[in-house]
Design a protein around this motif. Structure first.
Motif, PDB file in Angstrom:
ATOM      1  N   ASP A  79       0.829  -1.203   0.000  1.00  0.00           N
ATOM      2  CA  ASP A  79       0.000   0.000   0.000  1.00  0.00           C
ATOM      3  C   ASP A  79       0.862   1.252   0.000  1.00  0.00           C
ATOM      4  O   ASP A  79       0.574   2.227  -0.704  1.00  0.00           O
ATOM      5  CB  ASP A  79      -0.920   0.015   1.222  1.00  0.00           C
ATOM      6  CG  ASP A  79      -2.117  -0.898   1.058  1.00  0.00           C
ATOM      7  OD1 ASP A  79      -2.359  -1.358  -0.076  1.00  0.00           O
ATOM      8  OD2 ASP A  79      -2.808  -1.159   2.058  1.00  0.00           O
ATOM      9  N   ALA A  80       1.916   1.239   0.807  1.00  0.00           N
ATOM     10  CA  ALA A  80       2.796   2.403   0.895  1.00  0.00           C
ATOM     11  C   ALA A  80       3.464   2.683  -0.447  1.00  0.00           C
ATOM     12  O   ALA A  80       3.602   3.845  -0.854  1.00  0.00           O
ATOM     13  CB  ALA A  80       3.847   2.192   1.983  1.00  0.00           C
ATOM     14  N   ASN A  81       3.883   1.619  -1.148  1.00  0.00           N
ATOM     15  CA  ASN A  81       4.488   1.804  -2.473  1.00  0.00           C
ATOM     16  C   ASN A  81       3.500   2.429  -3.444  1.00  0.00           C
ATOM     17  O   ASN A  81       3.848   3.292  -4.257  1.00  0.00           O
ATOM     18  CB  ASN A  81       4.979   0.465  -3.026  1.00  0.00           C
ATOM     19  CG  ASN A  81       6.222  -0.032  -2.319  1.00  0.00           C
ATOM     20  OD1 ASN A  81       6.969   0.755  -1.736  1.00  0.00           O
ATOM     21  ND2 ASN A  81       6.462  -1.333  -2.357  1.00  0.00           N
ATOM     22  N   SER A  82       2.239   2.001  -3.359  1.00  0.00           N
ATOM     23  CA  SER A  82       1.213   2.541  -4.248  1.00  0.00           C
ATOM     24  C   SER A  82       0.925   3.999  -3.913  1.00  0.00           C
ATOM     25  O   SER A  82       0.808   4.847  -4.806  1.00  0.00           O
ATOM     26  CB  SER A  82      -0.077   1.716  -4.136  1.00  0.00           C
ATOM     27  OG  SER A  82       0.140   0.373  -4.490  1.00  0.00           O
ATOM     28  N   ARG A  83       0.834   4.306  -2.630  1.00  0.00           N
ATOM     29  CA  ARG A  83       0.503   5.672  -2.214  1.00  0.00           C
ATOM     30  C   ARG A  83       1.636   6.643  -2.503  1.00  0.00           C
ATOM     31  O   ARG A  83       1.424   7.849  -2.546  1.00  0.00           O
ATOM     32  CB  ARG A  83       0.169   5.695  -0.722  1.00  0.00           C
ATOM     33  CG  ARG A  83      -1.021   4.839  -0.342  1.00  0.00           C
ATOM     34  CD  ARG A  83      -2.328   5.370  -0.901  1.00  0.00           C
ATOM     35  NE  ARG A  83      -3.423   4.465  -0.576  1.00  0.00           N
ATOM     36  CZ  ARG A  83      -3.950   3.599  -1.429  1.00  0.00           C
ATOM     37  NH1 ARG A  83      -3.492   3.540  -2.656  1.00  0.00           N
ATOM     38  NH2 ARG A  83      -4.947   2.814  -1.072  1.00  0.00           N
ATOM     39  N   ALA A  84       2.857   6.120  -2.682  1.00  0.00           N
ATOM     40  CA  ALA A  84       3.989   7.004  -2.989  1.00  0.00           C
ATOM     41  C   ALA A  84       3.781   7.741  -4.310  1.00  0.00           C
ATOM     42  O   ALA A  84       4.395   8.781  -4.552  1.00  0.00           O
ATOM     43  CB  ALA A  84       5.285   6.205  -3.028  1.00  0.00           C
ATOM     44  N   HIS A 130      -4.295  10.531   6.599  1.00  0.00           N
ATOM     45  CA  HIS A 130      -3.468  10.026   7.690  1.00  0.00           C
ATOM     46  C   HIS A 130      -4.249  10.147   8.994  1.00  0.00           C
ATOM     47  O   HIS A 130      -5.008  11.105   9.192  1.00  0.00           O
ATOM     48  CB  HIS A 130      -2.168  10.822   7.768  1.00  0.00           C
ATOM     49  CG  HIS A 130      -1.129  10.174   8.620  1.00  0.00           C
ATOM     50  ND1 HIS A 130      -1.128  10.279  10.001  1.00  0.00           N
ATOM     51  CD2 HIS A 130      -0.067   9.386   8.304  1.00  0.00           C
ATOM     52  CE1 HIS A 130      -0.114   9.601  10.486  1.00  0.00           C
ATOM     53  NE2 HIS A 130       0.554   9.053   9.485  1.00  0.00           N
ATOM     54  N   PRO A 131      -4.101   9.182   9.927  1.00  0.00           N
ATOM     55  CA  PRO A 131      -4.825   9.253  11.194  1.00  0.00           C
ATOM     56  C   PRO A 131      -4.609  10.558  11.962  1.00  0.00           C
ATOM     57  O   PRO A 131      -5.480  10.966  12.736  1.00  0.00           O
ATOM     58  CB  PRO A 131      -4.268   8.051  11.970  1.00  0.00           C
ATOM     59  CG  PRO A 131      -3.875   7.082  10.916  1.00  0.00           C
ATOM     60  CD  PRO A 131      -3.348   7.920   9.793  1.00  0.00           C
ATOM     61  N   TYR A 171      -8.889   6.054   6.955  1.00  0.00           N
ATOM     62  CA  TYR A 171      -7.683   6.606   7.550  1.00  0.00           C
ATOM     63  C   TYR A 171      -6.640   5.501   7.627  1.00  0.00           C
ATOM     64  O   TYR A 171      -6.950   4.365   7.989  1.00  0.00           O
ATOM     65  CB  TYR A 171      -7.957   7.156   8.957  1.00  0.00           C
ATOM     66  CG  TYR A 171      -8.943   8.293   8.960  1.00  0.00           C
ATOM     67  CD1 TYR A 171      -8.523   9.609   8.918  1.00  0.00           C
ATOM     68  CD2 TYR A 171     -10.307   8.028   8.986  1.00  0.00           C
ATOM     69  CE1 TYR A 171      -9.431  10.651   8.904  1.00  0.00           C
ATOM     70  CE2 TYR A 171     -11.227   9.068   8.964  1.00  0.00           C
ATOM     71  CZ  TYR A 171     -10.786  10.376   8.929  1.00  0.00           C
ATOM     72  OH  TYR A 171     -11.685  11.407   8.905  1.00  0.00           O
ATOM     73  N   SER A 172      -5.402   5.819   7.270  1.00  0.00           N
ATOM     74  CA  SER A 172      -4.373   4.790   7.260  1.00  0.00           C
ATOM     75  C   SER A 172      -2.993   5.416   7.391  1.00  0.00           C
ATOM     76  O   SER A 172      -2.724   6.493   6.844  1.00  0.00           O
ATOM     77  CB  SER A 172      -4.445   3.981   5.959  1.00  0.00           C
ATOM     78  OG  SER A 172      -3.365   3.071   5.872  1.00  0.00           O
ATOM     79  N   THR A 173      -2.124   4.713   8.107  1.00  0.00           N
ATOM     80  CA  THR A 173      -0.731   5.154   8.190  1.00  0.00           C
ATOM     81  C   THR A 173       0.014   4.869   6.890  1.00  0.00           C
ATOM     82  O   THR A 173       1.175   5.248   6.743  1.00  0.00           O
ATOM     83  CB  THR A 173      -0.012   4.447   9.349  1.00  0.00           C
ATOM     84  OG1 THR A 173      -0.164   3.020   9.206  1.00  0.00           O
ATOM     85  CG2 THR A 173      -0.570   4.873  10.688  1.00  0.00           C
ATOM     86  N   ALA A 174      -0.660   4.196   5.939  1.00  0.00           N
ATOM     87  CA  ALA A 174      -0.045   3.949   4.633  1.00  0.00           C
ATOM     88  C   ALA A 174      -0.029   5.207   3.769  1.00  0.00           C
ATOM     89  O   ALA A 174       0.593   5.210   2.701  1.00  0.00           O
ATOM     90  CB  ALA A 174      -0.784   2.832   3.894  1.00  0.00           C
ATOM     91  N   VAL A 187      -5.194  12.225   0.044  1.00  0.00           N
ATOM     92  CA  VAL A 187      -5.737  12.299  -1.310  1.00  0.00           C
ATOM     93  C   VAL A 187      -7.220  11.933  -1.359  1.00  0.00           C
ATOM     94  O   VAL A 187      -7.729  11.178  -0.529  1.00  0.00           O
ATOM     95  CB  VAL A 187      -4.967  11.362  -2.278  1.00  0.00           C
ATOM     96  CG1 VAL A 187      -3.572  11.877  -2.524  1.00  0.00           C
ATOM     97  CG2 VAL A 187      -4.932   9.945  -1.736  1.00  0.00           C
ATOM     98  N   VAL A 188      -7.894  12.502  -2.346  1.00  0.00           N
ATOM     99  CA  VAL A 188      -9.246  12.117  -2.751  1.00  0.00           C
ATOM    100  C   VAL A 188      -9.140  11.753  -4.218  1.00  0.00           C
ATOM    101  O   VAL A 188      -8.625  12.545  -5.013  1.00  0.00           O
ATOM    102  CB  VAL A 188     -10.250  13.275  -2.549  1.00  0.00           C
ATOM    103  CG1 VAL A 188     -11.616  12.907  -3.119  1.00  0.00           C
ATOM    104  CG2 VAL A 188     -10.365  13.625  -1.078  1.00  0.00           C
ATOM    105  N   TRP A 189      -9.596  10.560  -4.602  1.00  0.00           N
ATOM    106  CA  TRP A 189      -9.332  10.122  -5.966  1.00  0.00           C
ATOM    107  C   TRP A 189     -10.414   9.183  -6.503  1.00  0.00           C
ATOM    108  O   TRP A 189     -11.168   8.568  -5.760  1.00  0.00           O
ATOM    109  CB  TRP A 189      -7.971   9.433  -6.035  1.00  0.00           C
ATOM    110  CG  TRP A 189      -7.958   8.000  -5.566  1.00  0.00           C
ATOM    111  CD1 TRP A 189      -8.053   6.874  -6.337  1.00  0.00           C
ATOM    112  CD2 TRP A 189      -7.856   7.536  -4.206  1.00  0.00           C
ATOM    113  NE1 TRP A 189      -8.002   5.755  -5.555  1.00  0.00           N
ATOM    114  CE2 TRP A 189      -7.891   6.120  -4.248  1.00  0.00           C
ATOM    115  CE3 TRP A 189      -7.740   8.170  -2.977  1.00  0.00           C
ATOM    116  CZ2 TRP A 189      -7.811   5.344  -3.089  1.00  0.00           C
ATOM    117  CZ3 TRP A 189      -7.667   7.405  -1.834  1.00  0.00           C
ATOM    118  CH2 TRP A 189      -7.698   6.010  -1.904  1.00  0.00           C
TER     119      TRP A 189
END
Length: 220
Positions: A79-84, A130-131, A171-174, A187-189
């Protein structure tokens, strides 16, 4: 072997007003050349080990707590790689403090730039924050007043967890954060904004090396 995946996307076509002339000349044409979007592979793994004598004492079957923790680590990193990819967006909501104005502006820009792809009330749109933004989000009427009702399931009673303004909020720390500045890329997408493809989905394997057992999860 291929090391990338390309997706062709076309820009909007041009239109012109037809003059009231009978000769049929003077038409303006345009070449709809596609824009190539390249998806580069990003392989991820999680490798853990334990002594051989613990093999019969540790439950690492599919669905066990041990395996679930390995899979959770893979999911979070994937998820983190995608959100980058959010760092390449033209607009995003930063960590200065999410406000009602920020949210409304984001929705306006999303609908303006989507070229009719987003239909209010019909199209699925997602919001990921983010939380640390939960406190700020709790002051936004569109969030706290969504699906307000008199029972214990009201957002005021259970927290923000529902759709607001047609957006499914989570909400996510990712959420991607800059390692130096700590900047958050909230983001909103629309789902079409990000492309994800798999060469190999997450799988977990076991290996033995002398008196050591290794459990390795991998995806690409």
């Amino acid at each position: 072997a291929e090391d990338s995946l390309t997706i062709r996307r076309f820009k909007p076509m041009n239109t012109s007003t037809l003059a009231a002339a009978g000769d049929g000349t003077g038409l303006t044409t345009s070449a709809p050349i596609a824009t190539v979007v390249t998806l580069s592979p990003a392989a991820t793994y999680c490798a853990v080990y334990f002594p051989r004598h613990l093999r019969s004492r540790l439950d690492y079957a599919p669905g066990s707590r041990f395996t679930t923790e390995v899979e959770n680590a893979m999911e979070e990193d994937t998820d983190a790689n995608s959100r980058a990819a959010a760092v390449n967006l033209t607009n995003y909501m930063n960590s200065a403090g999410l406000s009602a104005a920020d949210f409304r502006r984001a929705m306006g820009q999303l609908r303006t730039n989507s070229k009719g792809l987003i239909v209010p009330g019909q199209t699925q749109v997602y919001g990921l924050f983010h939380p640390l933004q939960y406190e700020n989000a709790s002051s936004i009427p569109e969030f706290t007043n969504a699906e307000v009702r008199g029972d214990g399931s009201s957002p005021h009673a259970k927290g923000i967890y529902v759709k607001a303004q047609g957006i499914t909020i989570d909400y996510s720390t990712a959420v991607y954060r800059d390692a130096t500045s700590g900047e958050q890329y909230n983001v909103v997408w629309h789902p079409d904004a990000f492309g994800v493809s798999w060469n190999e989905k997450t799988n977990v394997t076991e290996q033995e090396d002398e008196a050591q057992v290794r459990v390795i999860a991998f995806n690409d």
